[in-house]
Motif scaffolding. Structure first.
Motif, PDB file in Angstrom:
ATOM      1  N   ILE A  75     -16.576   2.178  -7.357  1.00 23.18           N
ATOM      2  CA  ILE A  75     -15.638   1.418  -7.655  1.00 23.18           C
ATOM      3  C   ILE A  75     -14.273   1.787  -8.074  1.00 23.18           C
ATOM      4  O   ILE A  75     -14.303   2.926  -8.783  1.00 23.18           O
ATOM      5  CB  ILE A  75     -16.140   0.312  -9.016  1.00 23.18           C
ATOM      6  CG1 ILE A  75     -15.177  -0.691  -9.309  1.00 23.18           C
ATOM      7  CG2 ILE A  75     -16.387   1.183 -10.122  1.00 23.18           C
ATOM      8  CD1 ILE A  75     -15.841  -1.626 -10.167  1.00 23.18           C
ATOM      9  N   MET A  76     -13.296   1.445  -7.592  1.00 24.68           N
ATOM     10  CA  MET A  76     -11.755   2.189  -7.638  1.00 24.68           C
ATOM     11  C   MET A  76     -11.144   1.005  -8.898  1.00 24.68           C
ATOM     12  O   MET A  76     -11.146  -0.057  -8.373  1.00 24.68           O
ATOM     13  CB  MET A  76     -11.060   2.147  -6.413  1.00 24.68           C
ATOM     14  CG  MET A  76     -11.707   3.132  -5.505  1.00 24.68           C
ATOM     15  SD  MET A  76     -10.770   3.021  -3.833  1.00 24.68           S
ATOM     16  CE  MET A  76     -11.603   1.593  -3.067  1.00 24.68           C
ATOM     17  N   VAL A  77     -10.593   1.617  -9.809  1.00 24.65           N
ATOM     18  CA  VAL A  77      -9.832   1.178 -10.634  1.00 24.65           C
ATOM     19  C   VAL A  77      -8.402   1.636 -10.868  1.00 24.65           C
ATOM     20  O   VAL A  77      -8.099   2.744 -10.675  1.00 24.65           O
ATOM     21  CB  VAL A  77     -10.510   0.903 -12.142  1.00 24.65           C
ATOM     22  CG1 VAL A  77     -11.884   0.519 -12.127  1.00 24.65           C
ATOM     23  CG2 VAL A  77     -10.602   2.504 -12.590  1.00 24.65           C
ATOM     24  N   ALA A  87     -13.065  -2.756  -5.737  1.00 20.88           N
ATOM     25  CA  ALA A  87     -11.658  -2.461  -6.429  1.00 20.88           C
ATOM     26  C   ALA A  87     -11.451  -3.444  -7.336  1.00 20.88           C
ATOM     27  O   ALA A  87     -11.817  -4.631  -7.036  1.00 20.88           O
ATOM     28  CB  ALA A  87     -10.607  -2.372  -5.409  1.00 20.88           C
ATOM     29  N   THR A  88     -10.565  -3.147  -8.661  1.00 21.40           N
ATOM     30  CA  THR A  88     -10.214  -4.024  -9.489  1.00 21.40           C
ATOM     31  C   THR A  88      -9.160  -3.507 -10.363  1.00 21.40           C
ATOM     32  O   THR A  88      -8.926  -2.332 -10.220  1.00 21.40           O
ATOM     33  CB  THR A  88     -11.499  -4.366 -10.532  1.00 21.40           C
ATOM     34  OG1 THR A  88     -11.197  -5.130 -11.576  1.00 21.40           O
ATOM     35  CG2 THR A  88     -11.974  -2.956 -11.277  1.00 21.40           C
ATOM     36  N   ASN A  89      -8.256  -4.447 -10.826  1.00 19.66           N
ATOM     37  CA  ASN A  89      -7.502  -4.021 -11.693  1.00 19.66           C
ATOM     38  C   ASN A  89      -7.854  -4.321 -13.240  1.00 19.66           C
ATOM     39  O   ASN A  89      -7.016  -3.901 -14.179  1.00 19.66           O
ATOM     40  CB  ASN A  89      -6.202  -4.993 -11.613  1.00 19.66           C
ATOM     41  CG  ASN A  89      -5.689  -5.083  -9.881  1.00 19.66           C
ATOM     42  OD1 ASN A  89      -5.646  -3.945  -9.574  1.00 19.66           O
ATOM     43  ND2 ASN A  89      -5.176  -6.158  -9.462  1.00 19.66           N
ATOM     44  N   GLN A 111     -17.022   5.746 -10.547  1.00 21.85           N
ATOM     45  CA  GLN A 111     -15.787   5.029 -11.185  1.00 21.85           C
ATOM     46  C   GLN A 111     -14.712   5.835 -10.769  1.00 21.85           C
ATOM     47  O   GLN A 111     -14.527   7.066 -11.224  1.00 21.85           O
ATOM     48  CB  GLN A 111     -15.858   4.595 -12.297  1.00 21.85           C
ATOM     49  CG  GLN A 111     -14.591   3.681 -12.667  1.00 21.85           C
ATOM     50  CD  GLN A 111     -14.641   3.097 -14.063  1.00 21.85           C
ATOM     51  OE1 GLN A 111     -15.869   2.819 -14.368  1.00 21.85           O
ATOM     52  NE2 GLN A 111     -13.751   3.023 -14.976  1.00 21.85           N
ATOM     53  N   ASP A 130     -12.965  -6.560  -2.950  1.00 19.76           N
ATOM     54  CA  ASP A 130     -11.565  -6.654  -3.309  1.00 19.76           C
ATOM     55  C   ASP A 130     -11.671  -7.485  -4.690  1.00 19.76           C
ATOM     56  O   ASP A 130     -12.392  -8.605  -4.532  1.00 19.76           O
ATOM     57  CB  ASP A 130     -10.844  -6.751  -2.532  1.00 19.76           C
ATOM     58  CG  ASP A 130      -9.124  -6.308  -3.070  1.00 19.76           C
ATOM     59  OD1 ASP A 130      -9.405  -5.619  -4.147  1.00 19.76           O
ATOM     60  OD2 ASP A 130      -8.289  -6.328  -2.369  1.00 19.76           O
ATOM     61  N   LYS A 160      -5.550   0.875  -3.402  1.00 15.91           N
ATOM     62  CA  LYS A 160      -6.923   0.793  -3.473  1.00 15.91           C
ATOM     63  C   LYS A 160      -7.509   0.273  -2.424  1.00 15.91           C
ATOM     64  O   LYS A 160      -8.667   0.731  -1.697  1.00 15.91           O
ATOM     65  CB  LYS A 160      -7.560   0.134  -4.810  1.00 15.91           C
ATOM     66  CG  LYS A 160      -7.068   0.570  -6.002  1.00 15.91           C
ATOM     67  CD  LYS A 160      -7.530  -0.159  -7.435  1.00 15.91           C
ATOM     68  CE  LYS A 160      -7.078  -1.431  -7.307  1.00 15.91           C
ATOM     69  NZ  LYS A 160      -5.674  -1.572  -7.632  1.00 15.91           N
ATOM     70  N   THR A 161      -6.985  -0.815  -1.614  1.00  8.86           N
ATOM     71  CA  THR A 161      -7.684  -1.563  -0.640  1.00  8.86           C
ATOM     72  C   THR A 161      -7.389  -0.491   0.637  1.00  8.86           C
ATOM     73  O   THR A 161      -8.163  -0.366   1.569  1.00  8.86           O
ATOM     74  CB  THR A 161      -6.973  -2.783  -0.113  1.00  8.86           C
ATOM     75  OG1 THR A 161      -7.260  -3.834  -1.168  1.00  8.86           O
ATOM     76  CG2 THR A 161      -7.509  -3.301   1.106  1.00  8.86           C
ATOM     77  N   ALA A 184     -10.047   2.510   0.688  1.00  8.31           N
ATOM     78  CA  ALA A 184     -11.160   1.632   1.372  1.00  8.31           C
ATOM     79  C   ALA A 184     -11.410   1.588   2.884  1.00  8.31           C
ATOM     80  O   ALA A 184     -12.131   1.986   3.320  1.00  8.31           O
ATOM     81  CB  ALA A 184     -11.463   0.472   0.610  1.00  8.31           C
ATOM     82  N   LYS A 216       0.923  -1.070   0.095  1.00 10.44           N
ATOM     83  CA  LYS A 216      -0.093   0.005  -0.095  1.00 10.44           C
ATOM     84  C   LYS A 216       0.959   1.388  -0.006  1.00 10.44           C
ATOM     85  O   LYS A 216       1.908   1.301   0.566  1.00 10.44           O
ATOM     86  CB  LYS A 216      -1.081   0.014   1.449  1.00 10.44           C
ATOM     87  CG  LYS A 216      -1.821  -1.441   1.277  1.00 10.44           C
ATOM     88  CD  LYS A 216      -2.402  -1.483   2.623  1.00 10.44           C
ATOM     89  CE  LYS A 216      -3.019  -2.660   2.697  1.00 10.44           C
ATOM     90  NZ  LYS A 216      -3.398  -3.265   4.130  1.00 10.44           N
TER      91      LYS A 216
END
Length: 641
Positions: free
Chosen positions: A229-231, A337-339, A357, A291, A238-239, A242, A22
């Motif tokens: 949603i975090m990209v 969250a996503t990549n 987003q 996540d 991202k975690t 959150a 992080k």
């Protein structure tokens, strides 16, 4: 052999590994869970139970086989015929306990395989008192009969206790949500713990405002965001962001990964989604954080990366229904969250589900400086260490990469029996992250050292002679990882827009090593393979994506979306004909040939500087950028001056 420019990650696949650390603190304080861990002795209960069951079932048989004083059946019959037996007790299993006239007792067993119909007549003829008993009515027999059932019930009860339920909850717990719950009074992460990303924190801060004061939104008639949603690329925090939202809002935080919903049994994932939202309603206001949501949120009815199946689609359908079904006034916000944003189902991203987003990009130079300061806290840095300079030398690094950089520098200091991290440690750590471990035993042959020195000198001199190229920071011929030598350039400023002149200079610098080999030795070598691959990818994007080809004109064939996982645009979906592909190939080859000829012309006009710098590299192995400038300034001096 290669020339290393970290910013090239914006055009070609990243050359340094990415992680999941992080951008905030070096070590986030452990979050206490909502349940007390079971005592250590409880894990041995099932072992003790199995041993007790074996002892209960097998023990009596072993004892019976080893019981002393059991009389053979033939001796018992002989004593009956001799009139020495006065009374017998026979159970339904054929066990006989006989009382003799002398007062002694005798134990035997009637062979069940033989026809013993005449035994009763013999006993009656000799006036022996006969008593029959039943072993099935005893408490021991009942326990033995029902013990397997009791054991199964006890196993389910134990499983229920493990998942927090009661009797028979073990089976129900199979479909329960596996969310980790962090209660309101315990979150310790705040926005202040997230270094940089001020724009992201400001955008997502409205979620905190809603959870703290929902009446304020209701009074204005505004609907709060239902989902965010975090990209972004891996390792950008991202975690952590959150968790900071939950810490700032001081509400329960239910965290779960997308893969935790999917099981081999169809319907389990949907059941876990329902249980997750029920738990959130009981704890409202609360935050649900999913996540890696792409594990369950992939496009339905299409072949996407990672595949698809009925279980995943049912889980996604249930998630869509739950996000539509809960009341906005209940105080539940879903963060995800996503990549891989391009793989998500469009129904998941429509307004009313994930309304917002938020892109979490790679940190800029100022943010990298702040992140380095966080990870360097608690470590002893030498006075000459400038974190701003380190941040300038690490464009394209994520928060995870920066954490790894500082840790590698600390490890390098420990190897030298020091507790203070120096500039050399950070430089060595950067080379370790970008290039791999430097193997001092991988010594080059004399002719190879000369070839590598000429190659890297070509890169460095072309970079120094090109107007738009980044300044040279270091040149070395020490092997590291798969590279035999490196020319490192340090950008003066972090660019976000690249001109055609800059890209043409970049191609010339890339091919400067091969041009130097052709000029000095009259032939190329395999050392330019990585340079050619990188230059080809840059030239391909110039022609295909950026419209910088006079032959194709202002046409772009870039991919529709960015895949954050690999940052690899080498194989996009082809949107053009074979004829267009042929033109693209011809234009790429033209750009590369022009760049090579340009590099050859520059080196040919500065041949003395090339020879001086190559000789210096053979002697010292590593030189800084000032040595390159000095070689150019002294090229007209006589040899040996």
């Amino acid at each position: 052999m290669t020339t290393e420019r970290p910013w090239i990650a914006r055009f070609v696949p990243s050359r340094h590994p990415t992680g999941t650390a992080k951008p905030g603190p070096g070590k986030e304080p452990p979050q206490p869970s909502g349940e007390q861990p079971p005592p250590r002795w409880s894990r041995w209960l099932w072992v003790v139970g199995v041993l007790a069951l074996l002892a209960w079932l097998v023990g009596p048989m072993l004892l019976a086989a080893q019981t002393p004083g059991r009389t053979p059946y033939t001796d018992f019959v002989a004593k009956v015929d001799a009139g020495q037996v006065t009374a017998v007790t026979i159970d339904d299993g054929g066990a006989v306990s006989a009382t003799l006239k002398s007062g002694d007792r005798m134990q035997t067993q009637i062979p069940t395989a033989l026809n013993n119909a005449g035994l009763e007549q013999d006993l009656r003829a000799h006036h022996v008192a006969i008593t029959a008993t039943s072993s099935s009515g005893s408490l021991t027999s009942l326990l033995v009969a029902f013990l397997p059932l009791l054991l199964i019930i006890g196993l389910f009860w134990w499983m229920g206790r493990k998942v927090g339920g009661g009797l028979m909850a073990g089976m129900g717990g199979f479909g329960r949500s596996r969310a980790k719950i962090i209660e309101a009074e315990r979150p310790a992460t705040r926005f202040a713990d997230v270094a940089g990303y001020e724009g992201v924190k400001q955008e997502i801060g409205e979620v905190v405002d809603f959870l703290r004061d929902p009446e304020r939104y209701a009074a204005a008639g505004a609907k709060p965001p239902r989902g965010v949603i975090m990209v972004g690329p891996p390792g950008t925090g991202k975690t952590l962001i959150a968790r900071a939202v939950a810490g700032e809002a001081e509400v329960p935080f239910l965290s779960v990964t997308g893969s935790a919903f999917v099981e081999m049994f169809v319907g389990v994932g949907a059941s876990r989604v329902r249980d997750l939202f029920e738990e959130a309603r009981r704890r409202a206001p609360s935050i649900i954080f999913i996540d890696e949501i792409d594990a369950i949120g992939g496009r339905r009815g299409a072949v996407v990366t990672g595949g698809g199946n009925d279980e995943r689609e049912q889980t996604l359908n249930q998630l869509l229904a739950e996000m539509d079904g809960f009341d906005q006034s209940s105080g539940i916000v879903v963060l995800a969250a996503t990549n891989r944003p391009q793989t998500l189902d469009p129904a998941l991203l429509r307004p009313g589900r994930f309304d917002r987003q938020v892109t979490v990009p790679l940190p800029n130079q100022a943010e990298r400086t702040a992140i380095l300061a966080v990870h360097a806290s608690g470590k002893h840095l030498a006075p000459e260490v400038d974190l701003a300079l380190v941040a300038r030398a690490t464009p394209g690094f994520s928060g995870a990469d920066l954490a790894n950089l500082v840790n590698e520098a600390a490890i390098n200091a420990v190897r030298d029996d020091r507790t203070t991290i120096t500039v050399a440690d950070l430089d060595a750590a950067r080379d370790r992250v970008l290039l791999g471990r430097r193997d001092t035993t991988n010594a080059l042959l004399p002719q190879e050292r000369r070839s590598v020195a000429v190659h890297e000198s070509g890169h460095a001199l072309v970079a120094a002679l090109c107007e738009h190229a980044d300044p040279v920071a270091k040149v070395t011929i020490l092997p590291a990882g798969l590279t035999l030598g490196v020319t490192e350039q340090l950008p003066e400023a972090e660019r976000h827009l690249y001109s055609e002149g800059f890209l043409n200079d970049l191609l010339a610098v890339r091919l400067g090593g091969r041009a130097a080999e052709l000029l000095v030795f009259g032939e190329g070598s395999t050392g330019a393979a990585n340079d050619l691959a990188g230059a080809t990818q840059v030239a391909t994007r110039m022609v295909r994506d950026f419209g910088l080809s006079s032959e194709l004109g202002p046409v772009g064939y870039g991919s529709e979306s960015l895949d954050f996982v690999g940052q690899d645009e080498a194989s996009p979906r082809q949107q053009y004909s074979e004829h267009t592909q042929r033109l693209i190939d011809q234009e790429v080859a033209r750009l590369l040939r022009a760049a090579e000829q340009r590099a050859l012309g520059l080196l040919r006009s500065h041949r003395d500087a090339l020879e001086r710098l190559a000789a210096l590299l053979v002697e010292q192995e590593t030189v800084d950028g000032d040595a390159v400038i000095k070689a150019l300034a002294d090229e007209h001096l006589p040899a040996g001056a």
